[in-house]
Design an enzyme around this catalytic site. Sequence first.
Site, short mmCIF file in Angstrom:
data_model
loop_
_atom_site.label_atom_id
_atom_site.label_comp_id
_atom_site.label_asym_id
_atom_site.label_seq_id
_atom_site.Cartn_x
_atom_site.Cartn_y
_atom_site.Cartn_z
N ARG A 1 0.78 -1.24 0.00
CA ARG A 1 0.00 0.00 0.00
C ARG A 1 0.82 1.29 0.00
O ARG A 1 0.25 2.35 -0.28
CB ARG A 1 -0.97 0.02 1.19
CG ARG A 1 -1.95 -1.14 1.25
CD ARG A 1 -2.82 -1.25 0.03
NE ARG A 1 -3.90 -2.23 0.18
CZ ARG A 1 -4.47 -2.85 -0.82
NH1 ARG A 1 -4.07 -2.63 -2.06
NH2 ARG A 1 -5.46 -3.70 -0.60
N ASP B 1 -1.68 -12.77 -1.81
CA ASP B 1 -2.53 -11.65 -2.21
C ASP B 1 -2.96 -10.86 -0.98
O ASP B 1 -4.11 -10.41 -0.87
CB ASP B 1 -3.74 -12.11 -3.02
CG ASP B 1 -4.45 -10.96 -3.75
OD1 ASP B 1 -3.90 -9.84 -3.76
OD2 ASP B 1 -5.55 -11.19 -4.28
#
Length: 441
Positions: free
Chosen positions: A61, A304
């Site tokens: 992120r 993931d």
Amino acid sequence: MTAYLITGARLVGGEVADLLIGNGEIVATGTNLDAPADATTIDATGLVALPGLVDLHTHLREPGREDAETVFTGTRAAAKGGFTAVFAMANTDPVADTAGVVEQVWRLGRDAGYADVYPIGAVTVGRQGTQLAELGAMADSAARVRVFSDDGDCVWDAALMRRALEYVKAFDGVIAQHAQEPRLTQGAQMNEGALSGVLGLTGWPSVAEEAIIARDILLNAHVGSKLHVCHLSTKGSVEIVRAAKRRGLEVTAEVTPHHLLLTEDLAASYNPVYKVNPPLRTKADVEAVREGLADGTIDIVATDHAPHPVEDKDCEWSAAAFGMTGLETALSVVQHAMIDTKLLTWADVADRMSYRPAAIGQASDHGRPLEAGAPANIVLYDPTVEQTVVPDASVSLSRNTPFEGMTLPGKVVATFLRGVPTVLNGELTTGAAGRGRNSAQ
């Protein structure tokens, strides 16, 4: 550097032996090793020793969504899960589509020191699917990017996908495709089937994944490049990849821990923690991906890991973000789904979660056998204990685990990154930060 003598470990679940670690590498394996007098001894009786795990599909992120995760917090979660290397996806803000952004992510990983971070570069500018990104510049950067993906979005244009596959051949790169035909998944919320109709949620058909995989395999066969299929989730996808491998085509594939264990039935709760891309599928699909992982059709397990802040998940289903965290629970889920069901051995787990992902991503310091001369990237794991998943116990910034309240087997007891412990006695160490600077990436 402190020397460590690990005694009585089961090397990749097999023979019992000791491991002597010094100067960042494995000095020796065997019994009655001649350890330095000041070496710290770790009793690993009953523990499985594995090469440090490698995750080819992680969302850290940063930059842009530091409220969900940062490179520092994400790599701490990785270490807690037994990972010594993670590949960071490009869907950041700004997108990792230039040499400058991928180098920023790479340097943040080095500074954190809990796991080596290999940035994945975007295939297209801004992940918009209209123009190739600076693939060559990212490959030549300090980050040495070799894997490229628009993950979160599909490279839907066949001509552009072909050009990307052709371009990366110049530096032996790989295109990792998020297989999702956008016209077939507009507004999709969960797996398409009888249950989606009952729940009134727009369905996400299996063919939307399978059609892109089939197309890209044909394109790659024509071009002669390297294709990697991200988060494969359906029985049909397994069959397509299996057929391609029988033809000798250069295609690899991954499956997530959650697709190995969870099914679409969980969507009936309308709890957005179970909303993920691709969606949770049927029991038949789960059985197929397990079989595909067992027989080698699916090459690797990739988490993931997709962290989200509370406000992006604590809302109605249709407004919630797609994604689940997974780094800290991955090994336990794989034990539950694959080891305890006799589908894989621990040697197979070392292959699917360390050797093969490192080879696909060209992380040469990782995915090495536990033998003298190899970098001391090691995880010690206790498969005999059980733990109940508590989101607030996570070291990730986010809490969107789909395994909340589940009792899973196993626990990571220790993780070593080039001989430096990042986890000891099941807890993160305080001395790991900054130790990753000497990584030869």
